[in-house]
Scaffold this active site. Structure first.
Site: not given
Length: 232
Positions: A83, A86, A104, A108
């Site tokens: 993560d 990105d 994103d 998350d």
């Protein structure tokens, strides 16, 4: 004296005392940029990398549900590493987009929930003990919601504390303690929930201060005479 100590502590937390500060250090950011540059050569896109981070997170939840806390910790941390890449990948390839930011944030939330849902399944046979990971799931989402709602209302908050990176590291440490005792995992997960609740309350308190500080300007604007362009 105790009030002064509490005030100093809150002031420090509101400035953004966070484990995420490590990710902002020049050396760490440089390492992420180099890794992102290597990934860019493979043709992988930032959005696909964001979606890829979901896979180890779901595996973390699956292993947590079966009490394999070591594997659950490993996959949760792996999801966090993926993560973190990105964003640097999007910047290095010039593909930063608003949809990418939305995707994103959405992934998350699922990633945050996965290990806690696994713990809910694992502790379900223990009766009321299942409330503890459920409580932590709720309060962790509350922290994120308060910040997101403030952004929607154009209320600028300071960094504050118990951000996503903090919660992820603390949950990973809680899972790791399950190698010694599942009771330790449960206790630490409960502590994460309490800290998240306090952080949510602190964020609301700061948001109210910010909103109240705008009221005199808002009243002055409403009391000002209407211009010819806006008069009816």
């Amino acid at each position: 004296m105790s009030e002064s100590w509490v005030s100093r502590l809150l002031a420090s937390l509101e400035r953004g005392a966070s484990l995420q500060d490590i990710a902002r250090s020049a050396s760490f950011a440089g390492a992420l940029a180099k890794a992102a540059a290597l990934l860019a050569r493979t043709g992988v896109t930032p959005n696909s990398l964001t979606l890829l981070s979901l896979v180890p997170a779901l595996l973390s939840g699956l292993f947590a549900a079966y009490g394999a806390f070591g594997w659950a910790t490993l996959f949760l941390l792996l999801s966090g590493v993926v993560d973190m890449l990105d964003g640097p990948l999007a910047r290095s390839t010039g593909t930063v987009s608003r949809f990418g930011a939305l995707l994103d944030s959405t992934i998350d939330r699922i990633t945050d929930a996965a290990p806690l849902l696994g713990l809910i399944v694992y502790y379900a046979p223990s009766g009321w003990m299942v409330v503890i990971p459920g409580f932590t799931l709720l309060t962790a989402y509350t922290v994120s919601y308060v910040r997101a709602r403030c952004e929607g209302l154009e209320v600028q908050l300071p960094p504050l504390w118990m951000r996503r990176g903090d919660r992820m590291v603390l949950i990973a440490l809680s899972l790791l303690l399950g190698l010694w005792s599942p009771a330790l995992t449960l206790a630490c997960i409960g502590l994460v929930g309490v800290l998240s609740l306090l952080a949510s309350a602190d964020a609301l308190r700061v948001a109210r201060q910010v909103i109240d500080s705008r009221l005199p300007d808002a009243r002055a604007a409403s009391d000002a005479p209407a211009s010819r362009d806006t008069a009816i």
